[in-house]
Design an enzyme around this catalytic site. Structure first.
Site, short mmCIF file in Angstrom:
data_model
loop_
_atom_site.label_atom_id
_atom_site.label_comp_id
_atom_site.label_asym_id
_atom_site.label_seq_id
_atom_site.Cartn_x
_atom_site.Cartn_y
_atom_site.Cartn_z
N CYS A 12 3.69 5.05 -9.19
CA CYS A 12 2.38 4.47 -8.85
C CYS A 12 2.59 3.02 -8.45
O CYS A 12 2.66 2.13 -9.30
CB CYS A 12 1.42 4.57 -10.03
SG CYS A 12 -0.27 4.09 -9.63
N ILE A 49 -9.97 7.41 -3.97
CA ILE A 49 -10.28 6.05 -3.51
C ILE A 49 -9.54 5.11 -4.45
O ILE A 49 -9.70 5.19 -5.67
CB ILE A 49 -11.78 5.75 -3.57
CG1 ILE A 49 -12.57 6.75 -2.73
CG2 ILE A 49 -12.07 4.33 -3.13
CD1 ILE A 49 -14.07 6.61 -2.89
N CYS A 50 -8.72 4.24 -3.91
CA CYS A 50 -7.95 3.29 -4.72
C CYS A 50 -8.23 1.88 -4.23
O CYS A 50 -8.02 1.59 -3.05
CB CYS A 50 -6.46 3.61 -4.64
SG CYS A 50 -5.43 2.50 -5.63
#
Length: 437
Positions: A160, A345-346
């Site tokens: 990540c 959505i980031c």
């Protein structure tokens, strides 16, 4: 009356518990087990590290939240699982029998895979959990008294990259606010083949936006970087290059919880749980999972290993699918089974600007080789949007609701969904047991 046990009190655990409470109408017992006493909004931890947010402002106590919803809570660490007897052990002398088990433990932080990695037994900071974010903040305060080279990035196998970019650019912002930016050269060291790859092959113009921003902020970077060792004051790559630091933050690889790895055949070699489309375990249909602990293939092999990210929204979609499918099995809803859409959505905040990434789905559909749609946008408004989302998400955790109708409507307007129907025929479920997490 069935007993559903949920292990984990984060994004996946609370979302699954609230949605199950909603769908089951109080007819079945729900127990949530967590080794933490609070829910933490993890996306805000980079802010905590730079004194831009107090930790207590992004945490909620679990006991009163669950009590208001009639959900049982057990504080403690799971020490054993017997999937044949359908039994979970907590600590030394507490056991729970279950009809369905939902595993949402998140991931164990595998600092041990590299000497010198991590804030407790190594020389690098982290923002992967609340305790480490506080340690990063204390180290940052000391660093400001003795500024020097700053390194940010991830080690091989990390999955990540968003928090690493956020940390590097927030560091630039915080140093400019302190008037000390000219004293701190910043270098971003990434296992990605290029900036903005994010472990998913990039999306839309993500590479261009990230690269332009790094140039504008005078942040150097090393792509395709494989860290060989971390010492007290420098990092060495496998190609021999060395980078000194006075402060460093590196994201670690993730692994599954120990109690899962101790069950023969339950997980892959990294401790992640394989799943069918319903997010049931292929060998133990009473076990479901959601979030980071779930096995997910990276969309492509890279020269330096990377994992596929599992964002908060992806975790929510998994939790919604799990709750729906359990409620369906219990006969409380009459509907087809569903699978998570894995769309996301980031929002990455960089202080005075930010980038929002939208991907549907996050991992490109292998049948067509691309996503349905994807975009990356930059602007100060991303900072406002992330602040608003933090407030909203904490509010709905207080309300005891997972995904209210107006959130579903908002996602629909953005051409995003949380779950999609799947065939009821088991042979048409996609068995992911052969995929390496």
């Amino acid at each position: 009356m069935a007993h559903i046990v949920i292990v984990g009190g984060g994004f996946g655990g609370l979302s699954a518990a609230y949605e199950l409470k909603h769908l089951l109408h109080g007819k079945h017992k729900i127990t949530l087990i967590s080794d933490e006493t609070t829910f933490t909004f993890i996306p805000s931890l980079p802010w905590v590290a730079f004194n831009l947010r107090r930790l207590e402002d992004v945490q909620l106590p679990l006991a009163p939240l669950l009590a208001r919803q009639g959900i049982n809570w057990q504080h403690g660490r799971v020490t054993g699982l017997d999937p044949n007897q359908k039994r979970v052990s907590v600590g030394e002398d507490i056991t729970f029998d279950y009809d369905y088990l939902v595993i949402t433990t998140g991931a164990s932080l595998a600092y041990h895979l590299m000497s010198g990695l991590g804030p407790e037994e190594g020389y690098t900071q982290s923002v992967c959990n609340a305790h480490h974010a506080e340690m990063a903040r204390d180290a940052w305060d000391e660093f400001l008294e003795n500024p020097g080279p700053l390194l940010v990035g991830a080690v091989p196998g990390a999955s990540c990259m968003g928090p690493a970019y956020e940390f590097a650019l927030l560091a630039d912002y915080a140093l400019r606010q302190e008037g000390k930016r000219d004293q701190v050269p910043i270098t971003f060291i990434s296992p990605e083949p290029y900036l903005g790859h994010l472990g998913i092959g990039g999306m839309a113009n993500s590479g261009k936006l990230v690269t332009e921003l790094m140039k504008q902020r005078n942040i150097d970077w090393v792509e395709n970087a494989e860290i060989a060792e971390i010492k007290e004051d420098h990092v060495k790559l496998t190609d021999g290059r060395e980078f000194p630091f006075n402060y460093s933050m590196f994201l670690p690889p993730f692994r599954g919880a120990q109690f899962l790895k101790e069950v023969p055949g339950l997980t892959d070699e990294k401790g992640f749980l394989p799943v069918l489309d319903t997010y049931q375990h292929p060998d133990y249909p009473s076990i479901y999972s959601a979030g980071v602990i779930t096995q997910l293939a990276a969309p492509e092999e890279t020269e330096v290993p990377l994992g596929a990210p599992k964002t908060g929204q992806m975790t929510e979609s998994m939790a919604m699918a799990v709750a729906h499918n359990i409620a369906r099995e219990l006969g409380e809803i009459n509907a087809r089974p569903v699978k998570p859409s894995l769309e996301a959505i980031c929002m990455a905040d960089f202080g005075d600007t930010g980038i929002i990434f939208i991907a549907a789905p996050v991992v490109p559909d292998p049948s067509v080789g691309h996503r349905r749609h994807a975009t990356a946008l930059r602007g100060l408004w991303v900072n406002w949007a992330k602040n608003a989302f933090e407030w909203y998400f904490l509010a709905k955790m207080r309300w005891g609701t997972a995904v209210p109708w107006f959130e579903k409507l908002g996602l629909y307007l953005l051409r995003l969904t949380l779950v999609t129907p799947i065939s009821e025929t088991p042979t048409q479920q996609k068995d992911l047991t052969s995929i390496k997490g």
